[in-house]
Design an enzyme around this catalytic site. Structure first.
Site, short mmCIF file in Angstrom:
data_model
loop_
_atom_site.label_atom_id
_atom_site.label_comp_id
_atom_site.label_asym_id
_atom_site.label_seq_id
_atom_site.Cartn_x
_atom_site.Cartn_y
_atom_site.Cartn_z
N LYS A 95 0.88 -1.28 -0.20
CA LYS A 95 0.17 0.02 -0.08
C LYS A 95 0.86 1.27 0.08
CE LYS A 95 -4.54 0.98 0.69
NZ LYS A 95 -5.80 -0.03 0.21
N GLY A 195 -25.55 2.57 3.64
CA GLY A 195 -24.63 3.23 2.76
C GLY A 195 -24.99 2.49 1.20
N GLY A 197 -24.03 3.69 -1.80
CA GLY A 197 -23.13 4.51 -2.66
C GLY A 197 -22.89 3.78 -3.57
N LYS A 198 -21.51 3.80 -4.32
CA LYS A 198 -21.05 3.10 -5.44
C LYS A 198 -21.51 1.65 -5.65
CE LYS A 198 -16.90 4.97 -5.53
NZ LYS A 198 -17.02 5.79 -4.57
N VAL A 199 -21.03 1.19 -4.26
CA VAL A 199 -21.16 -0.34 -3.96
C VAL A 199 -22.49 -0.68 -3.65
CG1 VAL A 199 -20.35 -2.54 -2.82
CG2 VAL A 199 -18.69 -0.86 -3.37
N GLY A 200 -23.31 -0.02 -2.66
CA GLY A 200 -24.47 -0.44 -2.00
C GLY A 200 -25.48 -0.30 -3.09
N1 LIG Z 1 -15.67 0.74 -4.34
C1 LIG Z 1 -15.16 -0.60 -4.13
O1 LIG Z 1 -14.50 -1.18 -5.16
C2 LIG Z 1 -14.72 -1.01 -2.65
C3 LIG Z 1 -13.83 -2.12 -2.62
C4 LIG Z 1 -13.67 -2.74 -1.31
C5 LIG Z 1 -14.27 -1.94 -0.22
N2 LIG Z 1 -15.04 -0.72 -0.47
C6 LIG Z 1 -15.80 -0.27 0.73
O2 LIG Z 1 -17.17 -0.15 0.69
C7 LIG Z 1 -17.42 0.80 1.50
C8 LIG Z 1 -18.42 1.70 0.35
O3 LIG Z 1 -17.57 1.94 -0.65
P1 LIG Z 1 -18.25 2.74 -1.99
O4 LIG Z 1 -17.11 2.90 -3.02
O5 LIG Z 1 -19.66 2.49 -2.36
O6 LIG Z 1 -18.38 4.24 -1.14
P2 LIG Z 1 -19.39 5.61 -1.34
O7 LIG Z 1 -18.52 6.48 -1.02
O8 LIG Z 1 -19.50 5.63 -3.15
O9 LIG Z 1 -20.64 5.00 -0.84
C9 LIG Z 1 -20.60 5.18 0.48
C10 LIG Z 1 -22.06 5.45 1.13
O10 LIG Z 1 -22.11 5.38 2.55
C11 LIG Z 1 -22.90 6.74 3.05
N3 LIG Z 1 -22.39 6.88 4.24
C12 LIG Z 1 -21.44 7.47 4.88
N4 LIG Z 1 -21.68 7.34 6.11
C13 LIG Z 1 -22.90 6.75 6.39
C14 LIG Z 1 -23.46 6.51 7.56
N5 LIG Z 1 -22.93 6.78 8.94
N6 LIG Z 1 -24.75 5.72 7.55
C15 LIG Z 1 -25.22 5.50 6.23
N7 LIG Z 1 -24.68 5.84 4.92
C16 LIG Z 1 -23.69 6.50 5.27
C17 LIG Z 1 -22.17 7.67 1.83
O11 LIG Z 1 -23.22 8.98 1.81
C18 LIG Z 1 -22.32 7.09 0.61
O12 LIG Z 1 -23.45 7.12 -0.13
C19 LIG Z 1 -16.30 1.64 1.86
O13 LIG Z 1 -16.12 1.48 3.22
C20 LIG Z 1 -15.13 1.15 0.92
O14 LIG Z 1 -13.89 1.41 1.37
C21 LIG Z 1 -15.29 -0.39 -1.59
#
Ligand SMILES: NC(=O)c1ccc[n+]([C@@H]2O[C@H](COP(=O)([O-])OP(=O)(O)OC[C@H]3O[C@@H](n4cnc5c(N)ncnc54)[C@H](O)[C@@H]3O)[C@@H](O)[C@H]2O)c1
Length: 372
Positions: A95, A195, A197-200
């Site tokens: 990292k 949450g 966001g992108k993954v959810g």
């Molecule tokens: N994107 C990837 O490929 C990936 C890979 C491995 C792990 N992750 C992990 O998965 C998680 C989500 O990633 P993402 O890319 O979707 O991020 P993102 O920022 O697109 O989505 C996260 C969402 O969570 C919401 N959020 C923040 N705090 C909150 C709370 N207290 N209660 C409810 N919602 C809340 C945000 O508003 C946002 O919509 C992160 O922890 C990230 O580290 C992501």
């Protein structure tokens, strides 16, 4: 005047001493990078190359101190060794962290200087995006070396990694359903996602396709509105505190880390926890509290490995179907972890670490991947 305890000594221990102390992970190499012209200050930590080139993203963050940055790089690199080992990748863990505020300090010149440091490692380290760095940044870093992933599709990259991350989380959830309810399906189950966001948002789709009932929450009202507009059958609650108390079969933390702490574990109604967020367990011991309550926890770094599987594939000329086939195996890996946990009488998080350590130990450290 007090007596100096072991803890006191460790708090004042130098970062170098921590690096060489084996219980801190025994990292192979740490590179401190400085480019005076662009102002770059970065740390590249390689925890292990036992399985192949160390792969892990670049975090751009305004650390309070340089020591804090080194410590973060060390911890994150070790985590990547475990994640990559269980993702079945021929990659070790590494990292990088760039010290600074990405909104202020990030320049093309700085990213290019960073790219030259990645090049200087000759393939021992493969980089990607992380907090504070984006696909467009990796396109710049890649101009200086062959070992940058997470690039845009126009530049030979895989683009948005959340697609396969969500797919992998869904595979992990199917495995948990198999163990908890006897079939690898979420049909008729109530799943709460914190949450979207992108993954959810991708996870919502997989669950609806599988016949699950979905409840969501997010601190951004617009994120919730986008989901409910697209899928009127999805319901929403005000916040994560309410969600964990809502009657659920599965709780999927997909926002920030430390979602599982003493109060949340005590209040959870779900009997499966499986989500994308990194570092879901707020402190050691939470994994045991979950097991004691009969809650099946699918370890975060195992089920969210779809993203790293996706970027690793870029090194071979990105092929979405090949990467997806690999991410499908998260189902088998999660099942194997639950089996091992049962056999060893330990929580799944402990079983996952054991399996990862076994895979790393089973492989003779090979230099083959370094040969031209
Ligand atoms: N994107 C990837 O490929 C990936 C890979 C491995 C792990 N992750 C992990 O998965 C998680 C989500 O990633 P993402 O890319 O979707 O991020 P993102 O920022 O697109 O989505 C996260 C969402 O969570 C919401 N959020 C923040 N705090 C909150 C709370 N207290 N209660 C409810 N919602 C809340 C945000 O508003 C946002 O919509 C992160 O922890 C990230 O580290 C992501």
């Amino acid at each position: 005047m007090g007596v100096t305890t072991v803890t006191d000594v460790r708090q004042t221990e130098s970062v170098v001493a921590k690096l060489f102390r084996s219980e801190q992970g025994g990292h192979e190499q740490v590179v401190l990078c400085q480019d005076r012209v662009s102002g770059l200050k970065a740390v590249i930590a390689l925890h292990s190359t036992a399985l192949g080139a160390a792969l892990g993203g670049t975090r751009f963050f305004p650390y309070a101190s340089d020591d804090e940055a080194v410590e973060d790089a060390l911890n994150l690199a070790r985590g990547m060794s475990y994640k990559n080992a269980l993702a079945g990748l021929d990659h070790g863990g590494g990292k990088a962290v760039i010290i600074g505020d990405p909104d202020i300090d990030k320049t093309e010149r700085l990213l290019l200087a960073y790219g030259r440091f990645v090049a200087s490692l000759g393939g021992r380290y493969v980089t990607a995006c992380d907090v504070g760095t984006y696909v467009s940044d990796m396109d710049v870093v890649a101009r200086e070396n062959r070992w940058t992933t997470g690039r845009s599709p126009e530049n030979g990259g895989a683009g948005d990694s959340s697609v396969l991350t969500a797919f992998g989380v869904f595979q992990g959830m199917r495995a948990a359903a198999q163990v908890q309810w006897g079939e690898p399906s979420l049909r008729g189950r109530r799943v709460g996602i914190a949450g979207v966001g992108k993954v959810g948002k991708h996870l919502v789709q997989h669950l609806l396709d599988d016949g699950a009932e979905v409840v969501v929450t997010d601190v951004r009202a617009e994120a919730v509105d986008a989901i409910t507009a697209r899928h009127p059958q999805v319901s929403a609650v005000s916040d994560a505190e309410v969600l964990i108390r809502t009657p659920l079969d599965v709780y999927a933390p997909c926002a920030l880390g430390h979602a599982l702490n003493d109060p949340t574990v005590a209040a959870l109604t779900a009997t499966v926890v499986c989500g994308a967020a990194n570092n879901q367990l707020a402190h050691p011991g939470v994994e045991k509290d979950l097991a004691d309550r009969g809650i099946l926890y699918a370890p975060d770094y195992v089920v969210n490995a779809g993203g790293v599987i996706q970027v690793a594939d870029e090194l071979h000329g990105f092929d979405f179907d090949r990467a997806k086939a690999k991410a499908t195996k998260i189902f088998d890996t999660t099942l194997a972890i639950f089996d091992r946990a049962k056999a060893d009488g330990v929580p799944p998080a402990v079983a996952a670490d054991r399996l990862a350590e076994q895979r790393m130990a089973d492989r003779t450290p090979a230099a083959e991947w370094l040969r031209p």
